[in-house]
Write a protein that holds these residues in place. Structure first.
Motif, short mmCIF file in Angstrom:
data_model
loop_
_atom_site.label_atom_id
_atom_site.label_comp_id
_atom_site.label_asym_id
_atom_site.label_seq_id
_atom_site.Cartn_x
_atom_site.Cartn_y
_atom_site.Cartn_z
N LYS A 17 0.80 -1.22 0.00
CA LYS A 17 0.00 0.00 0.00
C LYS A 17 0.84 1.27 0.00
O LYS A 17 0.32 2.37 0.26
N THR A 18 2.12 1.14 -0.33
CA THR A 18 2.98 2.31 -0.45
C THR A 18 2.42 3.28 -1.48
O THR A 18 2.14 2.90 -2.62
N GLY A 19 2.20 4.52 -1.09
CA GLY A 19 1.72 5.54 -2.01
C GLY A 19 0.26 5.41 -2.42
O GLY A 19 -0.23 6.19 -3.24
N LEU A 20 -0.45 4.43 -1.85
CA LEU A 20 -1.83 4.15 -2.27
C LEU A 20 -2.76 5.34 -2.04
O LEU A 20 -3.50 5.74 -2.95
N ILE A 21 -2.74 5.90 -0.85
CA ILE A 21 -3.70 6.93 -0.51
C ILE A 21 -3.50 8.17 -1.37
O ILE A 21 -4.47 8.74 -1.90
N ASP A 22 -2.25 8.58 -1.54
CA ASP A 22 -1.99 9.76 -2.37
C ASP A 22 -2.44 9.51 -3.81
O ASP A 22 -3.01 10.41 -4.46
N PHE A 23 -2.20 8.30 -4.32
CA PHE A 23 -2.61 7.98 -5.68
C PHE A 23 -4.13 7.95 -5.81
O PHE A 23 -4.70 8.52 -6.76
N VAL A 148 -1.48 -1.28 -13.87
CA VAL A 148 -0.32 -0.90 -13.07
C VAL A 148 -0.04 -2.01 -12.05
O VAL A 148 -0.92 -2.37 -11.26
N VAL A 149 1.18 -2.56 -12.08
CA VAL A 149 1.56 -3.61 -11.14
C VAL A 149 2.70 -3.17 -10.22
O VAL A 149 3.17 -3.95 -9.40
N ASP A 150 3.13 -1.93 -10.36
CA ASP A 150 4.28 -1.44 -9.61
C ASP A 150 3.96 -0.04 -9.12
O ASP A 150 3.57 0.84 -9.91
N VAL A 151 4.15 0.19 -7.83
CA VAL A 151 3.86 1.52 -7.26
C VAL A 151 4.68 2.60 -7.93
O VAL A 151 4.29 3.79 -7.93
N ALA A 152 5.82 2.23 -8.51
CA ALA A 152 6.67 3.22 -9.18
C ALA A 152 6.00 3.82 -10.41
O ALA A 152 6.44 4.87 -10.90
N TYR A 154 2.75 4.83 -10.54
CA TYR A 154 1.63 5.71 -10.22
C TYR A 154 1.83 7.08 -10.88
O TYR A 154 0.90 7.67 -11.44
N GLY A 155 3.05 7.59 -10.79
CA GLY A 155 3.33 8.92 -11.33
C GLY A 155 3.11 9.00 -12.83
O GLY A 155 2.62 10.03 -13.33
N SER A 156 3.46 7.94 -13.55
CA SER A 156 3.31 7.99 -15.02
C SER A 156 1.85 8.05 -15.43
O SER A 156 1.50 8.68 -16.43
N ILE A 157 0.96 7.42 -14.64
CA ILE A 157 -0.48 7.51 -14.92
C ILE A 157 -0.97 8.93 -14.71
O ILE A 157 -1.67 9.50 -15.57
N LEU A 158 -0.60 9.53 -13.60
CA LEU A 158 -1.06 10.89 -13.31
C LEU A 158 -0.51 11.90 -14.31
O LEU A 158 -1.21 12.82 -14.74
N ALA A 163 -1.47 15.43 -18.98
CA ALA A 163 -0.99 15.84 -20.31
C ALA A 163 -2.01 15.60 -21.41
O ALA A 163 -1.93 16.25 -22.47
N HIS A 164 -2.97 14.69 -21.18
CA HIS A 164 -3.88 14.30 -22.26
C HIS A 164 -5.35 14.40 -21.84
O HIS A 164 -6.17 13.55 -22.19
#
Length: 529
Positions: A17-23, A148-152, A154-158, A163-164
């Motif tokens: 759950k690392t970074g889950l809430i912010d994402f 997404v299978v990697d918490v790393a 999350y940023g690329s989705i946002l 951007a689109h």
């Protein structure tokens, strides 16, 4: 843009759950409807972020201790439905299925469960079923769905959403799909290999390997070769698990050589002796044990001070300042040790490019495991060479038995020979190598090269006679003829250790007797190609 897919609904079900809430909060703030399961849903809801329970989507409660919760047409239909396909749209409408545009899943921690030594039942319960099924469905339908299978990631989705205009791109979805399939493949390989080991299946009909990228390498063995370092999750202290305290990025060759160095250093019990191995091109150019790391290092360095330049230094004990001050006197690529004190770390810090790796422990030389090597069109698997000379029943076959000192040096030399490329010959004296012959097509050539190395080391030290005088010699495999043995005798060796098993063993034993050598057989070969 025609390949853009607006993200309206997302399903999140994560173990890590690392970074889950912010994402989750970031998705919700962009108007994305969130669906979730179990502990993930609870964490999101407690953070005050709107979230729908997957049970409210499927109409079925979570059951069987969580084993069944997402294996449902309303989940898989939402992931697999092809947008703008009339038949798929009709089926969705008929069965009340809504599309899912983003799947966020990281799997039950199976690898970590195995690594901590969990029992059978706990390990089985950490095999994820619903997660891989959803991941594969979303990845297959990457034309429409991002996975997404990697918490790393999350940023690329946002970043894509911003951007689109709230959409993901096909290029991103393809990249995420590739990663998703690689993750489930590595996950299944870990499970299948664990099961094979658990049931004692040494050569299963199918064998899979998988790993997670640790870092891309600048290049492989040579600059024109691409390379990456992947971690398999094996719970074995070494270069793959080490903490890099300082120094520039490890190269492909650094990783290979450092692994060879540390595995050799680990052959020496740190509760009994300090030991140092200096490695160049995966072969030891000097190994020694001593009362201290400094003593062991200086003895190891004396074996081949020329080759040690630009080498790898591995230690079996916590690095202290005195040893560190000696090591940094010549150019060294990597130092690897279980630990280091603060003064030693400070001394090494003056050499900015020198890599210092700390592992937290030593690998067990008796522990099994698999090694793998690629060949054209296939993979060669084998069990790790975990034979240790201390466990072998040594058989004296000559008229003269070795003295206590000779026997100690014979064991030392055979321990080192295990880590020298075949054909391997190792001369040793007083707990240190004095000459190493590695990787020759002829064993007699290895004997001669090792003897020459011993003579050169003596010259470098300003000594009148070869370091091989009064030494013992180890061979990784049997002597097929007496010539290799006689070359060692000519160099000054007084005792020999070798596996035995040649059709000409009697001739070799006779030659040893005639030369006044003591010889012991181990019954274990240590080929290392």
């Amino acid at each position: 843009m025609t390949d853009a897919r607006v993200l309206k609904r997302a399903l999140l079900s994560v173990s890590d759950k690392t970074g889950l809430i912010d994402f989750a909060r970031a998705l919700a703030s962009r108007g994305v409807t969130l669906i979730s399961t179990g502990g993930t849903r609870k964490a999101i809801a407690e953070a005050g972020v709107p979230v729908i329970d997957v049970s409210d989507v499927t109409g079925f409660p979570e059951m069987m201790d969580g084993r069944v919760k997402t294996l449902h047409p309303k989940v898989h239909g939402g992931l697999l439905a092809i947008r703008e396909n009339p038949e798929h749209e009709a089926a969705m409408l008929a069965h009340g299925i809504e599309p899912i545009d983003l799947l966020v899943v990281n799997l039950y921690p199976f690898e970590a469960t195995v690594a901590k030594g969990a029992g059978w039942e706990e390990t089985i319960e950490n095999i994820d079923i619903g997660g891989p099924a959803m991941i594969r469905a979303a990845a297959k339908n990457h034309d429409d769905v991002a996975v997404v299978v990697d918490v790393a990631d999350y940023g690329s989705i946002l970043e894509a959403l911003d951007a689109h205009s709230g959409a993901t791109t096909l290029a991103l979805r393809k990249k995420l799909a590739q990663k998703a399939y690689a993750r489930t493949a590595a996950y299944d390989s870990a499970i299948s290999n664990w099961l094979a080991q658990a049931i004692g299946e040494d050569t299963p009909e199918y064998r899979a390997v998988g790993g997670k990228l640790s870092e891309p390498m600048r290049y492989g063995e040579n600059p024109h070769q691409k390379a990456g370092f992947y971690l398999t999750g094996e719970n074995r202290p070494g270069v793959a698990t080490a903490r890099q305290v300082q120094g520039k990025q490890l190269s492909y060759n650094n990783v290979n050589d450092t692994d060879a160095a540390f595995e050799l250093a680990a052959e020496f019990d740190p509760t009994r002796t300090a030991a140092v191995a200096i490695i160049k091109h995966s072969n030891p150019c000097g190994v020694a044990e001593g009362a201290s790391l400094t003593d062991a290092y200086l003895k190891a360095l004396a074996c081949d001070p020329v080759s040690a330049f630009g080498g790898i230094v591995a230690l079996n004990k916590k690095l202290d300042a005195q040893a560190a001050s000696e090591i940094v006197k010549i150019f060294t690529e990597v130092i690897i040790a279980p630990d280091a004190d603060e003064e030693a770390i400070a001394l090494i810090a003056a050499k900015k490019n020198l890599r210092l790796l700390l592992t937290g422990g030593l690998p067990d030389p008796r522990k099994g495991g698999l090694t793998v090597r690629s060949v054209s069109g296939g993979l060669l698997f084998q069990g790790r060479d975990n034979a240790v000379v201390d466990d072998m029943e040594l058989k004296v076959v000559t008229k003269r038995a070795p003295s206590a000192q000779e026997l100690a040096d014979l064991k030392f030399a055979f321990r080192v020979a295990k880590h020298v490329k075949s054909n391997a010959i190792v001369y040793a004296k007083d707990g240190a190598t004095v000459g190493v012959g590695a990787g020759q097509m002829s064993r007699v050539d290895s004997s001669r090269i090792a003897a020459w190395k011993a003579a050169e080391a003596a010259k470098a030290a300003g000594l009148p006679e070869s370091l091989a005088k009064g030494s013992v010699v180890a061979s990784d495999a049997f002597f097929p003829f007496a010539d290799g043995l006689l070359a060692a005798a000519e160099a000054g060796a007084t005792a020999v250790i070798q596996p035995g098993g040649s059709m000409r063993d009697e001739d070799v034993i006779k030659a040893a007797d005639e030369a006044g050598l003591a010889m012991v057989l181990t019954g274990h070969r240590h080929f290392r190609h």
